[in-house]
Design an enzyme around this catalytic site. Structure first.
Site, PDB file in Angstrom:
ATOM      1  CD  GLU A   1     -48.207 -35.798   3.297  1.00 52.97           C
ATOM      2  OE1 GLU A   1     -48.286 -36.281   2.141  1.00 52.97           O
ATOM      3  OE2 GLU A   1     -47.306 -35.009   3.646  1.00 52.97           O
TER       4      GLU A   1
ATOM      5  CD  GLN B   1     -42.451 -31.740   6.903  1.00 57.88           C
ATOM      6  OE1 GLN B   1     -42.419 -31.454   5.704  1.00 57.88           O
ATOM      7  NE2 GLN B   1     -41.500 -32.438   7.487  1.00 57.88           N
TER       8      GLN B   1
ATOM      9  CG  HIS C   1     -46.242 -24.843   3.799  1.00 53.71           C
ATOM     10  ND1 HIS C   1     -46.271 -24.947   2.431  1.00 53.71           N
ATOM     11  CD2 HIS C   1     -45.179 -25.567   4.213  1.00 53.71           C
ATOM     12  CE1 HIS C   1     -45.245 -25.689   2.025  1.00 53.71           C
ATOM     13  NE2 HIS C   1     -44.571 -26.076   3.090  1.00 53.71           N
TER      14      HIS C   1
END
Length: 325
Positions: A60, A82, A129
């Protein structure tokens, strides 16, 4: 008009802007041939080729640095993180560089970077996430932060973000990707950044929220209506800049408010919204501003997620409490 899911609306926004502006580039992990984890970029690699839609390494920090460099060379990069829980690797590029570039250079350079990323609970993802990190970026001057709650807004706000000359964080709640459809124009259009929307008009109390909690608030309002409590709902859409004018106008009418966020009490932007209300319309309030939020713990594993996330029933209880005050 066409019935679209949010993921379809996002894909179409990207397709239209890439077609209209050759300087728009799209990159991130698995966004090219695979079309992204959620297929938000599906078909764009075939349509625009590997020079404009390409995969990056699993890094990233590299994605952020690449976006910054491209922006300084007159491109309009759309970088994908993502999952937003992985954004910390790119914090230096986003917060220390992109957010300050126009000021630091005296207007000689801009950072027209759109940072797209999925986030949010309700879909039982692995650790990191689902984290709600929007509050961190709200606190960073120089960044705009958008969190759409529906396909129409997602398309219009994403197009507006790509055209904006400053860096924009564009957060896409995973639970909303395919959970419902609505009418969306097929042509290009924009939704104004920094403008909230009154999604339900009411007279008794104002519910202020954003993202997936808009739908929970609408469910709560339907139940409250059976108790003769008429709730007005404000979908912030953009949390930075914050549309305080719409909030003030609503509270001057209803005299009561509840702020709802999916994030933990110490996270999100609920505290800031309440501070703005107290600063600007305290004397119009008939009760303290209520607040609905998740517990101050790390985001739980999937088995405990449903017990942890705020729900319509939590909003109903807080509204009732505020009305009774």
């Amino acid at each position: 008009m066409t019935q679209m899911t949010m993921i379809q609306a996002i894909n179409q926004a990207l397709r239209l802007e890439m077609h209209d502006d050759p300087n728009v580039l799209l990159f991130g992990e698995d966004v090219a041939k695979n079309g992204g984890v959620f297929r938000a970029t599906e078909g764009l690699y075939d349509a625009f080729g590997e020079d404009r839609v390409f995969d990056t390494p699993l890094a990233e920090s590299g994605i952020g640095g690449l976006a910054l460099g491209l922006a300084m060379q007159q491109f309009r990069p759309v970088m994908e993180i993502q999952f937003f829980g992985f954004v910390f690797e790119a914090m230096d590029s986003i917060v220390s560089q992109m957010a300050r570039l126009r000021y630091r250079s005296g207007g000689a350079y801009h950072a027209p970077v759109t940072i797209r990323s999925p986030f949010g609970g309700g879909v039982k993802t692995p650790e990191l996430h689902s984290d709600n990190l929007e509050g961190l970026f709200y606190q960073c001057p120089g960044l705009k932060v958008i969190i759409p709650s529906n396909p129409y807004d997602a398309k219009g706000l994403l197009i507006a973000a790509i055209r904006d000359n400053d860096p924009v964080i564009f957060l896409e709640h995973m639970k909303l990707y395919r959970s419902f459809r609505e009418e969306v124009p097929e042509e290009s259009y924009t939704v104004e950044i920094g403008k909230a929307r009154v999604t339900r008009s009411g007279s008794d109390i104002t519910i202020i929220t954003y993202g997936a909690m808009v739908r929970e608030a609408m469910k709560a309002a339907e139940s409250l209506a059976k108790e003769k409590i008429d709730a007005e709902i404000i979908d912030l859409r953009t949390i930075n800049p914050l549309d305080t004018a719409t909030i003030i106008q609503s509270i001057q009418k209803t005299g009561r408010a509840v702020v709802v966020q999916e994030a933990q009490k110490q996270a999100g932007i609920g505290a800031q919204v309440i501070a703005e209300i107290n600063d600007r319309v305290l004397l119009h309030l008939d009760a303290p501003v209520g607040r609905v939020y998740a517990p101050d713990t790390v985001f739980p594993f999937a088995a405990a997620e449903e017990q942890w996330l705020p729900k319509a029933k939590d909003i109903i209880e807080k509204v009732q409490e505020t009305i009774r005050f």
